[in-house]
Motif scaffolding. Structure first.
Motif, PDB file in Angstrom:
ATOM      1  N   UNK A  46      68.888 -14.491  38.337  1.00  0.00           N
ATOM      2  CA  UNK A  46      67.555 -14.514  37.749  1.00  0.00           C
ATOM      3  C   UNK A  46      67.293 -13.244  36.945  1.00  0.00           C
ATOM      4  N   UNK A  47      66.397 -13.348  35.997  1.00  0.00           N
ATOM      5  CA  UNK A  47      65.898 -12.182  35.284  1.00  0.00           C
ATOM      6  C   UNK A  47      64.381 -12.213  35.362  1.00  0.00           C
ATOM      7  N   UNK A  48      63.784 -11.066  35.662  1.00  0.00           N
ATOM      8  CA  UNK A  48      62.343 -10.953  35.844  1.00  0.00           C
ATOM      9  C   UNK A  48      61.760 -10.090  34.744  1.00  0.00           C
ATOM     10  N   UNK A  75      66.159  -6.289  44.100  1.00  0.00           N
ATOM     11  CA  UNK A  75      64.771  -5.840  44.020  1.00  0.00           C
ATOM     12  C   UNK A  75      64.209  -6.191  42.640  1.00  0.00           C
ATOM     13  N   UNK A  76      62.892  -6.098  42.466  1.00  0.00           N
ATOM     14  CA  UNK A  76      62.324  -6.359  41.135  1.00  0.00           C
ATOM     15  C   UNK A  76      62.926  -5.474  40.034  1.00  0.00           C
ATOM     16  N   UNK A  77      63.262  -4.240  40.371  1.00  0.00           N
ATOM     17  CA  UNK A  77      63.875  -3.360  39.368  1.00  0.00           C
ATOM     18  C   UNK A  77      65.267  -3.854  38.977  1.00  0.00           C
ATOM     19  N   UNK A  78      66.041  -4.366  39.935  1.00  0.00           N
ATOM     20  CA  UNK A  78      67.371  -4.896  39.629  1.00  0.00           C
ATOM     21  C   UNK A  78      67.281  -6.203  38.857  1.00  0.00           C
ATOM     22  N   UNK A  79      66.272  -7.008  39.152  1.00  0.00           N
ATOM     23  CA  UNK A  79      66.103  -8.282  38.442  1.00  0.00           C
ATOM     24  C   UNK A  79      65.673  -8.078  37.002  1.00  0.00           C
ATOM     25  N   UNK A  80      65.102  -6.916  36.701  1.00  0.00           N
ATOM     26  CA  UNK A  80      64.650  -6.628  35.341  1.00  0.00           C
ATOM     27  C   UNK A  80      65.814  -6.312  34.405  1.00  0.00           C
TER      28      UNK A  80
END
Length: 166
Positions: free
Chosen positions: A57-59, A140-145
């Protein structure tokens, strides 16, 4: 007797057809699949999933409102998404919570992408997610970004007979 002879001829014909087809074997990890196109996305206006690959996934932090619809959609399937606090607050996300995905549990169904009405999540072509520990599979959200850097060497051609090297 004619039924047996026609069966043998059909079997030989099937075998001979496959002699001329180039084999589809990759020497992984030296050779990797080359995927063309974007990852799986969902268009809420038309209610249709846009075909694509279902990888990591990418956030997009600037689109995420912390509504938790992705976690609710995942709840009955894999329970891979949990909402966590992030240190910075965004204008549209006053609660400062964003999704964290456990790829040890994720089944890559794409329901979280379908559930997001703000286009904050989509699935990329990154399919290499192996790890030595379970903790390293939690993104984490930072890794997904982070946009994935997928090395794509081998080109794959898909036709009516299946996939072959190009």
């Amino acid at each position: 007797m004619t039924g047996t002879a026609s069966g043998i001829i059909k079997a030989l014909n099937s075998g001979i057809k496959h002699l001329a087809v180039k084999r589809f074997t990759l020497r992984y990890p030296e050779e990797k699949l080359k995927f063309v196109g974007d990852g799986y996305q969902f268009d809420p206006t038309t209610g249709v999933g846009i075909a694509g690959l279902k990888g990591r996934h990418m956030l997009f932090h600037d689109h995420c409102t912390g509504c938790q619809l992705c976690a609710i959609a995942c709840e009955g399937i894999a329970e891979a998404i949990s909402m966590v606090k992030v240190p910075e607050t965004w204008k549209q996300n006053k609660k400062a919570i964003m999704p964290q995905i456990d790829y040890g549990k994720c089944v890559f169904c794409g329901l979280c992408v379908d559930a997001c009405p703000f286009y904050a999540l989509y699935m990329t072509n990154d399919y290499e997610l192996s790890s030595y520990t379970k903790e390293a599979l939690i993104y984490t959200p930072a890794q997904l970004q982070v946009k994935p850097s997928v090395a794509q060497d081998a080109e794959i051609v898909i036709d009516d007979r299946g996939a072959t090297h190009g």
